[in-house]
Design a protein around this motif. Structure first.
Motif, PDB file in Angstrom:
ATOM      1  N   THR A 145       0.823  -1.201   0.000  1.00  0.00           N
ATOM      2  CA  THR A 145       0.000   0.000   0.000  1.00  0.00           C
ATOM      3  C   THR A 145       0.861   1.257   0.000  1.00  0.00           C
ATOM      4  O   THR A 145       0.523   2.250  -0.651  1.00  0.00           O
ATOM      5  CB  THR A 145      -0.924   0.007   1.235  1.00  0.00           C
ATOM      6  OG1 THR A 145      -1.744  -1.167   1.227  1.00  0.00           O
ATOM      7  CG2 THR A 145      -1.825   1.226   1.236  1.00  0.00           C
ATOM      8  N   ASN A 190       2.937   1.043  -3.871  1.00  0.00           N
ATOM      9  CA  ASN A 190       2.106   1.232  -5.068  1.00  0.00           C
ATOM     10  C   ASN A 190       0.688   0.753  -4.762  1.00  0.00           C
ATOM     11  O   ASN A 190       0.313  -0.368  -5.093  1.00  0.00           O
ATOM     12  CB  ASN A 190       2.692   0.449  -6.249  1.00  0.00           C
ATOM     13  CG  ASN A 190       2.060   0.839  -7.580  1.00  0.00           C
ATOM     14  OD1 ASN A 190       0.879   1.158  -7.646  1.00  0.00           O
ATOM     15  ND2 ASN A 190       2.842   0.812  -8.642  1.00  0.00           N
ATOM     16  N   ALA A 206      -2.096   1.461  -6.105  1.00  0.00           N
ATOM     17  CA  ALA A 206      -2.936   1.227  -7.280  1.00  0.00           C
ATOM     18  C   ALA A 206      -2.865  -0.220  -7.748  1.00  0.00           C
ATOM     19  O   ALA A 206      -3.796  -0.726  -8.370  1.00  0.00           O
ATOM     20  CB  ALA A 206      -2.527   2.158  -8.415  1.00  0.00           C
ATOM     21  N   GLU A 248      -5.602  -2.374  -6.638  1.00  0.00           N
ATOM     22  CA  GLU A 248      -6.907  -2.112  -7.242  1.00  0.00           C
ATOM     23  C   GLU A 248      -7.066  -2.788  -8.596  1.00  0.00           C
ATOM     24  O   GLU A 248      -8.144  -2.750  -9.179  1.00  0.00           O
ATOM     25  CB  GLU A 248      -7.106  -0.599  -7.409  1.00  0.00           C
ATOM     26  CG  GLU A 248      -7.120   0.154  -6.087  1.00  0.00           C
ATOM     27  CD  GLU A 248      -8.175  -0.391  -5.133  1.00  0.00           C
ATOM     28  OE1 GLU A 248      -9.356  -0.405  -5.513  1.00  0.00           O
ATOM     29  OE2 GLU A 248      -7.812  -0.801  -4.021  1.00  0.00           O
ATOM     30  N   VAL A 266       0.448   0.418 -14.508  1.00  0.00           N
ATOM     31  CA  VAL A 266       0.259   0.730 -13.085  1.00  0.00           C
ATOM     32  C   VAL A 266       1.605   0.843 -12.366  1.00  0.00           C
ATOM     33  O   VAL A 266       1.776   1.693 -11.487  1.00  0.00           O
ATOM     34  CB  VAL A 266      -0.622  -0.350 -12.418  1.00  0.00           C
ATOM     35  CG1 VAL A 266      -0.762  -0.095 -10.922  1.00  0.00           C
ATOM     36  CG2 VAL A 266      -2.002  -0.386 -13.063  1.00  0.00           C
ATOM     37  N   PRO A 325       2.016   4.930 -10.335  1.00  0.00           N
ATOM     38  CA  PRO A 325       1.321   4.460  -9.131  1.00  0.00           C
ATOM     39  C   PRO A 325       0.092   5.274  -8.783  1.00  0.00           C
ATOM     40  O   PRO A 325      -0.779   4.800  -8.059  1.00  0.00           O
ATOM     41  CB  PRO A 325       2.387   4.591  -8.035  1.00  0.00           C
ATOM     42  CG  PRO A 325       3.689   4.653  -8.756  1.00  0.00           C
ATOM     43  CD  PRO A 325       3.399   5.319 -10.057  1.00  0.00           C
ATOM     44  N   ASP A 326       0.005   6.529  -9.276  1.00  0.00           N
ATOM     45  CA  ASP A 326      -1.136   7.384  -8.948  1.00  0.00           C
ATOM     46  C   ASP A 326      -2.260   7.261  -9.959  1.00  0.00           C
ATOM     47  O   ASP A 326      -3.185   8.080  -9.970  1.00  0.00           O
ATOM     48  CB  ASP A 326      -0.687   8.852  -8.883  1.00  0.00           C
ATOM     49  CG  ASP A 326       0.374   9.067  -7.814  1.00  0.00           C
ATOM     50  OD1 ASP A 326       0.290   8.388  -6.778  1.00  0.00           O
ATOM     51  OD2 ASP A 326       1.272   9.899  -8.039  1.00  0.00           O
ATOM     52  N   ALA A 382      -4.670   5.237 -10.114  1.00  0.00           N
ATOM     53  CA  ALA A 382      -5.974   5.008  -9.481  1.00  0.00           C
ATOM     54  C   ALA A 382      -5.759   4.844  -7.981  1.00  0.00           C
ATOM     55  O   ALA A 382      -5.615   3.741  -7.489  1.00  0.00           O
ATOM     56  CB  ALA A 382      -6.653   3.771 -10.071  1.00  0.00           C
ATOM     57  N   ALA A 383      -5.711   5.958  -7.269  1.00  0.00           N
ATOM     58  CA  ALA A 383      -5.456   5.900  -5.838  1.00  0.00           C
ATOM     59  C   ALA A 383      -6.638   5.259  -5.120  1.00  0.00           C
ATOM     60  O   ALA A 383      -7.762   5.742  -5.217  1.00  0.00           O
ATOM     61  CB  ALA A 383      -5.225   7.301  -5.298  1.00  0.00           C
ATOM     62  N   PRO A 384      -6.427   4.137  -4.433  1.00  0.00           N
ATOM     63  CA  PRO A 384      -7.525   3.446  -3.771  1.00  0.00           C
ATOM     64  C   PRO A 384      -7.937   4.138  -2.478  1.00  0.00           C
ATOM     65  O   PRO A 384      -7.171   4.896  -1.886  1.00  0.00           O
ATOM     66  CB  PRO A 384      -6.949   2.058  -3.484  1.00  0.00           C
ATOM     67  CG  PRO A 384      -5.490   2.315  -3.323  1.00  0.00           C
ATOM     68  CD  PRO A 384      -5.148   3.443  -4.254  1.00  0.00           C
TER      69      PRO A 384
END
Length: 400
Positions: free
Chosen positions: A223, A226, A228, A231, A339, A343-344, A346-348
């Motif tokens: 987490t 990375n 994303a 996700e 991804v 890494p940004d 799709a920020a979960p």
């Protein structure tokens, strides 16, 4: 990378010694020298390289094994380091096999640029993740051997021991054996069997508890490195950790998604000749990364509607399941590469932190969503791919 214009170096690494060779830009050998494979030897090797005027770059064999610490030393000194492959059989047949010969071959490989690559950075959090992943993998393997031994012993155990344990699930079986009281008469086969089975069952529980603890720590690391990646549909903690370890702490060294697919053994290998045009299965690459892509593909085939439509279409085209899996793994490698580099993307949302912030218990959330608390706990820990329930859970928490 352009061809070197100055001298280059090659290092043949081993557990106890490292052999250095320096050659000119034309391939002539300037000198070879051997150093101890420790901090003092690495510093001495670095000083020897500092004496070489206009040194262009250094090729190191085994940057992630015997040459890991040397590679860190060279990179910290600002040198350009490339990973080189061990000499081929053809080269060994022609030039023989010795440490100086291998070091010279490494240096000349840097000159040609064939088979060289940027080494992984082994001083990042990804390296810490690799240690945890390796430990967990071995713990799970040991636990698997334990349950196999337990079931094997039960086959020959006396009936008073075996009969009450018939038809039990693995979890119930382990719990029952770990809690049993075998007695003290070790001359009795039934007592000895119970004693042995209890020891194995408790070891199994201990190994699984340690593996679960490592998985929780790995989830925190993934987490932070990375988020994303978690996700990506079908990519859990272990799968994400393996893909991060494969890419290394500097994933930008893998310039294209085709290179990443080849690294994971998910890219078909050309096997054409003359008028024949064909490709063969890639059995190389990082097999652990290939297995991670395989697990993602299987999850998507079972739970992702888009993937199931794709599988049905390819099946109607008379494609076998193995062929479909290979195509899926290649497409997943493309997605994973994007991804890894961004890494940004799709920020979960940290659902557990959001739930605690709003003062909501798991029980209350489970009752509102008409599901079990264990499933919401799995979603918060990203242990299971439950996209529909995850979306409902996130929307409910946001609106609560």
């Amino acid at each position: 990378m352009s061809r070197p214009t100055g001298p280059v170096a090659g290092v043949d690494t081993h557990a106890d010694t490292h052999t250095l060779a320096v050659v000119t830009a034309q391939g002539a050998v300037e000198f070879t020298e051997q150093f101890t494979a420790d901090r003092r030897g690495n510093v001495a090797l670095l000083r020897r390289l500092a004496e070489v005027e206009a040194l262009d770059r250094v090729g190191v064999e085994g940057t992630s094994s015997y040459g890991a610490e040397l590679t860190r030393t060279l990179l910290a000194a600002g040198l350009t380091v490339l990973e080189v492959l061990r000499p081929t059989r053809q080269v060994r047949r022609m030039d023989g096999k010795s440490d100086p010969v291998d070091a010279i071959a490494a240096a000349r490989q840097v000159l040609t640029g064939d088979g060289t690559s940027t080494p992984k950075h082994t001083d990042s959090p990804v390296e810490a993740l690799r240690y945890l992943l390796t430990a967990r993998r071995n713990l799970v393997r040991a636990a698997s051997r334990m349950i196999t031994a337990i079931k094997s012993l039960l086959v020959t155990a006396p009936d008073p021991v075996r009969a009450p344990l018939r038809g039990l699930t693995d979890r119930t079986l382990i719990a029952r054996l770990a809690a049993c009281r075998p007695g003290s008469d070790m001359a009795d086969p039934a007592t000895a069997a119970k004693h042995t089975l209890r020891l194995l069952a408790r070891d199994y529980q201990r190994l699984h508890a340690e593996a679960d603890g490592l998985e929780d720590r790995m989830a925190e690391l993934v987490t932070s490195i990375n988020p994303a990646l978690l996700e990506v549909f079908g990519s859990g903690t272990i799968t994400s950790a393996q893909l991060l370890v494969t890419a290394g702490g500097n994933p930008d060294r893998i310039a294209t998604e085709a290179q990443f697919a080849h690294l994971c053994g998910a890219a078909p290998i050309p096997a054409s000749s003359g008028k024949t045009r064909r490709f063969r299965l890639n059995r190389g690459g990082d097999r652990q990364a290939n297995a991670a892509l395989h697990r993602i593909a299987l999850v998507r085939m079972n739970h992702d509607p888009r993937t199931r439509v794709y599988v049905e279409r390819r099946t109607n085209e008379n494609r076998s399941k193995k062929e479909i899996l290979r195509c899926l793994k290649r497409a997943i490698a493309r997605e994973i590469h994007h991804v890894l580099l961004d890494p940004d993307i799709a920020a979960p949302v940290d659902l557990r932190a959001l739930r605690i912030q709003k003062g909501i218990t798991l029980t209350r959330a489970a009752e509102a969503l008409q599901t079990r608390t264990a499933r919401l706990s799995d979603i918060e820990a990203r242990r299971r791919p439950l996209p529909d329930l995850t979306n409902r859970y996130q929307q409910w928490l946001t609106a609560a």
